[in-house]
Design an enzyme around this catalytic site. Structure first.
Site, PDB file in Angstrom:
ATOM      1  N   GLU A  41      -5.385  -4.458   1.469  1.00 62.12           N
ATOM      2  CA  GLU A  41      -5.129  -4.064   2.860  1.00 62.12           C
ATOM      3  C   GLU A  41      -4.079  -4.996   3.473  1.00 62.12           C
ATOM      4  OE1 GLU A  41      -8.904  -4.019   4.871  1.00 62.12           O
ATOM      5  OE2 GLU A  41      -9.686  -2.370   3.668  1.00 62.12           O
ATOM      6  N   HIS A  47      -9.297   0.521   8.226  1.00 64.36           N
ATOM      7  CA  HIS A  47     -10.465  -0.374   8.254  1.00 64.36           C
ATOM      8  C   HIS A  47     -10.881  -0.658   9.709  1.00 64.36           C
ATOM      9  CE1 HIS A  47     -12.676  -3.397   5.502  1.00 64.36           C
ATOM     10  NE2 HIS A  47     -13.448  -3.041   6.510  1.00 64.36           N
TER      11      HIS A  47
END
Length: 317
Positions: A264, A283
């Site tokens: 990420e 997220h």
């Protein structure tokens, strides 16, 4: 005066109370960057100043702890502590605290939203209409379908309630929850492979394996029911993402909705960016003002307790 190094940009974004807790206790909050998480190099640079760490998804390794000789407590601004080497912290006498239950409702609501959006192609319809189109995209209704929940803690149980309200049948797999406890929430206990073979949709709510081995590897993804939907708002390491992209491309899986990824932000060349029938979010399942306030206050309280020489209330084991 002790210094609390805060690495996560979302700490207390929607409440001044967590900042007040630290400041009133003289815990000297230090936030070297406002809108982005610290890089590993920056973390090591600032670690020597820290008596306490409040972190997000940062990897808190033994190296980080050894770079912080004053460190007395590590606080996860959230629930899962899989990015923290809890064993190394324990060996150094550093308690690790977190905020259990603080974001459960936020994540469970978001997860059900991902499921509904994936089933009915809501994001794809929005993109098409905004571009001038007017498609009629068909997708399965949830009533009468079977949802498999992998991990039946707070979030899994809340999700079961939402799914039950939509008329879904429920399977649940969690080796740490007694079968009677699963049945008490309206779900049928099932072995993981049985659940994958029977469920029309699967939602993940469990920490990843410390070894890095995906829970849903290529073989398990291929064993899922034809046309099944996969939802992951837990951790990216749970899924073999390249295999998932392949199985979406082949049509074996009906859709996937993902809020967590192995890397990420998602790399530009990641295959899931081009995979069909895929909903990708950043997220953000826990990102509600209510959860943000609760998480911040809980971890700030425990940081202050430890710095004052007291036992924390929410220590990770």
């Amino acid at each position: 005066m002790p210094t609390t190094l805060i690495t996560t940009p979302t700490f207390a974004r929607h409440s001044t109370r967590p900042w007040q807790i630290l400041e009133e206790a003289g815990a000297g909050p230090l936030r070297p960057s406002g809108d982005v998480a610290l890089s590993p190099g920056e973390l090591l640079k600032y670690a020597p100043e820290a008596d306490a760490l409040i972190v997000g998804m940062d990897a808190i390794t033994a190296e980080v702890m050894d770079a912080a000789p004053r460190l007395r407590v590590i606080a996860k601004h959230g629930v899962g502590v899989d990015t923290i080497d809890v064993g190394a912290a324990r060996a150094r006498g550093i308690p690790v605290v977190c905020a259990p239950g603080s974001n459960s409702h936020a994540v469970a609501e978001y997860t059900f939203g991902l499921l509904l959006s994936a089933a009915r192609s809501l994001a794809a319809s929005h993109v098409a209409v905004a571009a001038g189109g007017w498609p009629k995209l068909f997708g399965p209704q949830l009533r009468g379908k079977t949802l498999g929940i992998v991990g039946f803690g707070r979030i899994g149980r809340l999700l079961a309630g939402y799914a039950h309200a939509f008329g879904m049948e429920l399977l649940a797999h969690d080796p740490y929850v007694p079968q009677a406890g699963i049945r008490a929430h309206g779900a049928e206990p099932a072995a993981l492979d049985t659940l994958l073979a029977r469920a029309d949709a699967v939602s993940l709510h469990t920490p990843p394996d410390p070894s890095g081995t995906p829970l849903l590897d290529r073989a398990r993804l291929a064993a899922m029911k034809q046309g099944a939907i996969l939802v992951n708002a837990a951790r990216g390491g749970l899924v073999d993402e390249h295999a998932l992209a392949d199985l979406l491309g082949s049509g074996h899986l009906g859709a996937a909705a993902l809020d967590a990824f192995s890397t990420e932000p998602l790399p530009a060349d990641h295959p899931l960016r081009e995979a069909p029938r895929t909903l990708l979010t950043s997220h953000m399942a826990a990102c509600t003002p209510e959860a943000n306030q609760a998480m911040g206050a809980m971890v700030a309280d425990d940081v202050v307790r430890v710095l004052a020489g007291n036992e924390p209330l929410h220590q990770a084991r």
